[in-house]
Scaffold this motif. Structure first.
Motif, PDB file in Angstrom:
ATOM      1  N   THR A 162       0.891  -1.324  -0.034  1.00 51.10           N
ATOM      2  CA  THR A 162      -0.012  -0.138   0.052  1.00 51.10           C
ATOM      3  C   THR A 162       0.882   1.081   0.117  1.00 51.10           C
ATOM      4  O   THR A 162       0.171   2.474  -0.162  1.00 51.10           O
ATOM      5  N   HIS A 163       2.333   1.221   0.069  1.00 49.51           N
ATOM      6  CA  HIS A 163       2.991   2.259   0.023  1.00 49.51           C
ATOM      7  C   HIS A 163       2.804   3.197   1.435  1.00 49.51           C
ATOM      8  O   HIS A 163       2.511   4.345   0.999  1.00 49.51           O
ATOM      9  N   THR A 164       2.478   2.700   2.484  1.00 49.74           N
ATOM     10  CA  THR A 164       2.076   3.355   3.904  1.00 49.74           C
ATOM     11  C   THR A 164       2.754   2.854   4.810  1.00 49.74           C
ATOM     12  O   THR A 164       3.237   1.658   4.745  1.00 49.74           O
ATOM     13  N   LEU A 165       2.535   3.292   5.977  1.00 46.79           N
ATOM     14  CA  LEU A 165       3.387   2.918   7.237  1.00 46.79           C
ATOM     15  C   LEU A 165       2.293   2.421   8.001  1.00 46.79           C
ATOM     16  O   LEU A 165       1.549   2.987   8.595  1.00 46.79           O
ATOM     17  N   THR A 166       2.381   0.961   8.259  1.00 45.67           N
ATOM     18  CA  THR A 166       1.494   0.550   9.226  1.00 45.67           C
ATOM     19  C   THR A 166       2.145   0.780  10.752  1.00 45.67           C
ATOM     20  O   THR A 166       3.213   1.376  10.796  1.00 45.67           O
ATOM     21  N   LYS A 167       1.617   0.380  11.686  1.00 45.40           N
ATOM     22  CA  LYS A 167       1.874   0.592  12.968  1.00 45.40           C
ATOM     23  C   LYS A 167       3.170  -0.060  13.209  1.00 45.40           C
ATOM     24  O   LYS A 167       4.157   0.627  13.890  1.00 45.40           O
ATOM     25  N   LYS A 168       3.470  -1.006  12.769  1.00 47.30           N
ATOM     26  CA  LYS A 168       4.712  -1.848  12.949  1.00 47.30           C
ATOM     27  C   LYS A 168       5.689  -1.091  12.152  1.00 47.30           C
ATOM     28  O   LYS A 168       6.736  -0.959  12.895  1.00 47.30           O
ATOM     29  N   GLU A 169       5.401  -0.612  10.840  1.00 43.84           N
ATOM     30  CA  GLU A 169       6.345   0.075  10.291  1.00 43.84           C
ATOM     31  C   GLU A 169       6.733   1.344  11.064  1.00 43.84           C
ATOM     32  O   GLU A 169       8.019   1.907  11.132  1.00 43.84           O
ATOM     33  N   LEU A 170       5.766   2.204  11.713  1.00 45.98           N
ATOM     34  CA  LEU A 170       6.012   3.333  12.231  1.00 45.98           C
ATOM     35  C   LEU A 170       6.733   3.258  13.393  1.00 45.98           C
ATOM     36  O   LEU A 170       7.663   4.049  13.681  1.00 45.98           O
ATOM     37  N   LYS A 171       6.783   2.278  14.225  1.00 54.70           N
ATOM     38  CA  LYS A 171       7.117   1.924  15.477  1.00 54.70           C
ATOM     39  C   LYS A 171       8.732   1.934  14.982  1.00 54.70           C
ATOM     40  O   LYS A 171       9.718   2.316  15.610  1.00 54.70           O
ATOM     41  N   LYS A 172       9.119   0.937  13.814  1.00 55.80           N
ATOM     42  CA  LYS A 172      10.451   1.052  13.432  1.00 55.80           C
ATOM     43  C   LYS A 172      11.037   2.131  13.094  1.00 55.80           C
ATOM     44  O   LYS A 172      12.304   2.521  13.267  1.00 55.80           O
ATOM     45  N   ILE A 173      10.359   3.023  12.306  1.00 52.29           N
ATOM     46  CA  ILE A 173      10.904   4.289  11.882  1.00 52.29           C
ATOM     47  C   ILE A 173      11.320   4.912  12.884  1.00 52.29           C
ATOM     48  O   ILE A 173      12.342   5.832  12.885  1.00 52.29           O
ATOM     49  N   VAL A 174      10.433   5.309  13.767  1.00 53.06           N
ATOM     50  CA  VAL A 174      10.385   6.170  15.012  1.00 53.06           C
ATOM     51  C   VAL A 174      11.594   5.519  15.892  1.00 53.06           C
ATOM     52  O   VAL A 174      12.736   6.500  16.130  1.00 53.06           O
ATOM     53  N   GLU A 175      11.877   4.193  16.064  1.00 56.17           N
ATOM     54  CA  GLU A 175      13.098   3.882  16.813  1.00 56.17           C
ATOM     55  C   GLU A 175      14.330   3.923  16.002  1.00 56.17           C
ATOM     56  O   GLU A 175      15.188   4.263  16.646  1.00 56.17           O
ATOM     57  N   ALA A 176      14.125   3.711  14.512  1.00 55.10           N
ATOM     58  CA  ALA A 176      15.316   3.723  13.852  1.00 55.10           C
ATOM     59  C   ALA A 176      15.933   5.220  13.513  1.00 55.10           C
ATOM     60  O   ALA A 176      17.149   5.727  13.746  1.00 55.10           O
ATOM     61  N   GLU A 177      14.905   5.995  13.290  1.00 61.98           N
ATOM     62  CA  GLU A 177      15.300   7.450  12.787  1.00 61.98           C
ATOM     63  C   GLU A 177      15.042   8.511  13.610  1.00 61.98           C
ATOM     64  O   GLU A 177      15.764   9.581  13.751  1.00 61.98           O
ATOM     65  N   LEU A 178      14.278   8.361  14.770  1.00 57.12           N
ATOM     66  CA  LEU A 178      14.295   9.344  16.101  1.00 57.12           C
ATOM     67  C   LEU A 178      14.269   8.818  17.225  1.00 57.12           C
ATOM     68  O   LEU A 178      13.566   8.839  18.382  1.00 57.12           O
ATOM     69  N   PRO A 179      15.399   8.233  17.567  1.00 56.10           N
ATOM     70  CA  PRO A 179      15.704   7.809  18.904  1.00 56.10           C
ATOM     71  C   PRO A 179      15.850   8.235  20.004  1.00 56.10           C
ATOM     72  O   PRO A 179      15.208   8.150  20.905  1.00 56.10           O
ATOM     73  N   SER A 180      16.164   9.520  19.722  1.00 54.77           N
ATOM     74  CA  SER A 180      15.954  10.478  21.254  1.00 54.77           C
ATOM     75  C   SER A 180      14.789  11.048  21.327  1.00 54.77           C
ATOM     76  O   SER A 180      14.381  11.227  22.450  1.00 54.77           O
ATOM     77  N   PHE A 181      13.897  11.351  20.256  1.00 55.07           N
ATOM     78  CA  PHE A 181      12.636  11.654  20.341  1.00 55.07           C
ATOM     79  C   PHE A 181      11.799  10.504  21.180  1.00 55.07           C
ATOM     80  O   PHE A 181      11.246  10.776  22.275  1.00 55.07           O
ATOM     81  N   LEU A 182      12.194   9.077  20.781  1.00 53.35           N
ATOM     82  CA  LEU A 182      11.378   8.090  21.543  1.00 53.35           C
ATOM     83  C   LEU A 182      11.697   7.924  22.967  1.00 53.35           C
ATOM     84  O   LEU A 182      10.998   7.771  23.763  1.00 53.35           O
ATOM     85  N   LYS A 183      13.130   7.902  23.139  1.00 57.24           N
ATOM     86  CA  LYS A 183      13.722   7.728  24.498  1.00 57.24           C
ATOM     87  C   LYS A 183      13.131   9.049  25.765  1.00 57.24           C
ATOM     88  O   LYS A 183      12.951   8.859  26.747  1.00 57.24           O
ATOM     89  N   ALA A 184      12.799  10.205  24.814  1.00 53.49           N
ATOM     90  CA  ALA A 184      12.352  11.259  25.589  1.00 53.49           C
ATOM     91  C   ALA A 184      10.747  11.177  25.962  1.00 53.49           C
ATOM     92  O   ALA A 184      10.479  11.764  27.090  1.00 53.49           O
ATOM     93  N   GLN A 185       9.908  10.283  25.414  1.00 51.45           N
ATOM     94  CA  GLN A 185       8.650   9.835  25.815  1.00 51.45           C
ATOM     95  C   GLN A 185       8.547   9.103  26.817  1.00 51.45           C
ATOM     96  O   GLN A 185       9.108   8.078  27.031  1.00 51.45           O
ATOM     97  N   LYS A 186       7.545   9.512  27.781  1.00 55.50           N
ATOM     98  CA  LYS A 186       7.262   8.695  28.860  1.00 55.50           C
ATOM     99  C   LYS A 186       6.188   7.643  28.797  1.00 55.50           C
ATOM    100  O   LYS A 186       6.022   6.525  29.532  1.00 55.50           O
ATOM    101  N   ASP A 187       5.399   7.942  27.531  1.00 54.57           N
ATOM    102  CA  ASP A 187       4.114   7.059  27.364  1.00 54.57           C
ATOM    103  C   ASP A 187       4.499   5.988  26.513  1.00 54.57           C
ATOM    104  O   ASP A 187       5.041   6.079  25.388  1.00 54.57           O
ATOM    105  N   PRO A 188       4.233   4.649  27.138  1.00 52.93           N
ATOM    106  CA  PRO A 188       4.366   3.356  26.303  1.00 52.93           C
ATOM    107  C   PRO A 188       3.631   3.490  25.242  1.00 52.93           C
ATOM    108  O   PRO A 188       3.891   2.634  24.191  1.00 52.93           O
ATOM    109  N   GLU A 189       2.572   4.246  25.129  1.00 54.77           N
ATOM    110  CA  GLU A 189       1.543   4.249  23.873  1.00 54.77           C
ATOM    111  C   GLU A 189       1.878   5.372  22.571  1.00 54.77           C
ATOM    112  O   GLU A 189       1.017   5.605  22.150  1.00 54.77           O
ATOM    113  N   THR A 190       3.280   5.809  22.658  1.00 50.77           N
ATOM    114  CA  THR A 190       3.538   7.036  21.966  1.00 50.77           C
ATOM    115  C   THR A 190       3.254   6.731  20.408  1.00 50.77           C
ATOM    116  O   THR A 190       2.749   7.399  19.744  1.00 50.77           O
ATOM    117  N   VAL A 191       3.642   5.520  19.987  1.00 47.03           N
ATOM    118  CA  VAL A 191       3.403   5.111  18.710  1.00 47.03           C
ATOM    119  C   VAL A 191       2.163   5.050  18.228  1.00 47.03           C
ATOM    120  O   VAL A 191       1.645   5.535  17.240  1.00 47.03           O
TER     121      VAL A 191
END
Length: 190
Positions: A116-145
């Motif tokens: 579909t050339h879209t980001l699924t929840k799984k792909e979104l989680k991977k992109i945030v972990e891989a490309e925005l690691p400091s952003f993700l670390k700063a988040q306190k909420d486990p539901e961020t994605v």
């Protein structure tokens, strides 16, 4: 710094390179926008037949109608032009940033078999972990994605298309820019 973080930083630097041309370093005037587009987007500008294209772009993006673009109003320009083929290899910082955003999205959007050339929840989680690691670390909420997907999924299909992804990048970039401006203000008061 990841490629996405570098692109976000580059967008910020390109904006301020042109915004700093007058006494108001927080906005881009029509003259500064024209210079930015001629310098940073020469392929796009070369293909324009209407000499008033910069006027139309400014009028379209200027949400508060002050005849200037602030950083938040600037992002839709990048988003729209990123979705258009620039027709040649990226050579300017802005074109490189736009190309990097497209590559980053495409790399992660093409990982599943849904085609579909879209980001699924799984792909979104991977992109945030891989490309925005400091952003993700700063988040306190486990539901961020989950919250990101809910907030930026405009058509509510539980996926992010490229336009929705760019809105996410824009929001994070705008937050970073506001934080930077506040820290500069605090430093200048000392």
């Amino acid at each position: 710094m990841t490629e996405l973080e570098q692109s976000m930083e580059s967008l910020y630097l390109v904006f301020h390179k042109y915004a700093d041309g007058d006494s108001d370093a927080k906005t881009i005037t029509k003259k500064e926008l024209k210079k930015l587009m001629n310098t940073e987007l020469p392929s796009f500008m070369k293909n324009q037949r209407n000499p008033k294209v910069v006027d139309y772009i400014l009028k379209d993006l200027d949400a508060n109608k002050d005849d200037k673009l602030d950083f938040e109003e600037f992002h839709p320009l990048v988003a729209r032009l990123s979705m258009i083929s620039l027709g040649s290899a990226a050579v300017t910082e802005l074109e490189k940033s736009m190309e990097s955003l497209m590559k980053t999205f495409n790399k992660h959007a093409d990982e599943d078999a849904d085609d579909t050339h879209t980001l699924t929840k799984k792909e979104l989680k991977k992109i945030v972990e891989a490309e925005l690691p400091s952003f993700l670390k700063a988040q306190k909420d486990p539901e961020t994605v989950d919250n990101i997907l809910k907030d930026f999924d405009a058509n509510k299909d539980d996926k992010l298309d490229f336009g929705e992804f760019l809105l996410l990048v824009a929001r994070i970039s705008i937050s970073c820019e506001k934080f930077y401006m506040l820290s500069c203000k605090k430093k200048s008061k000392k």
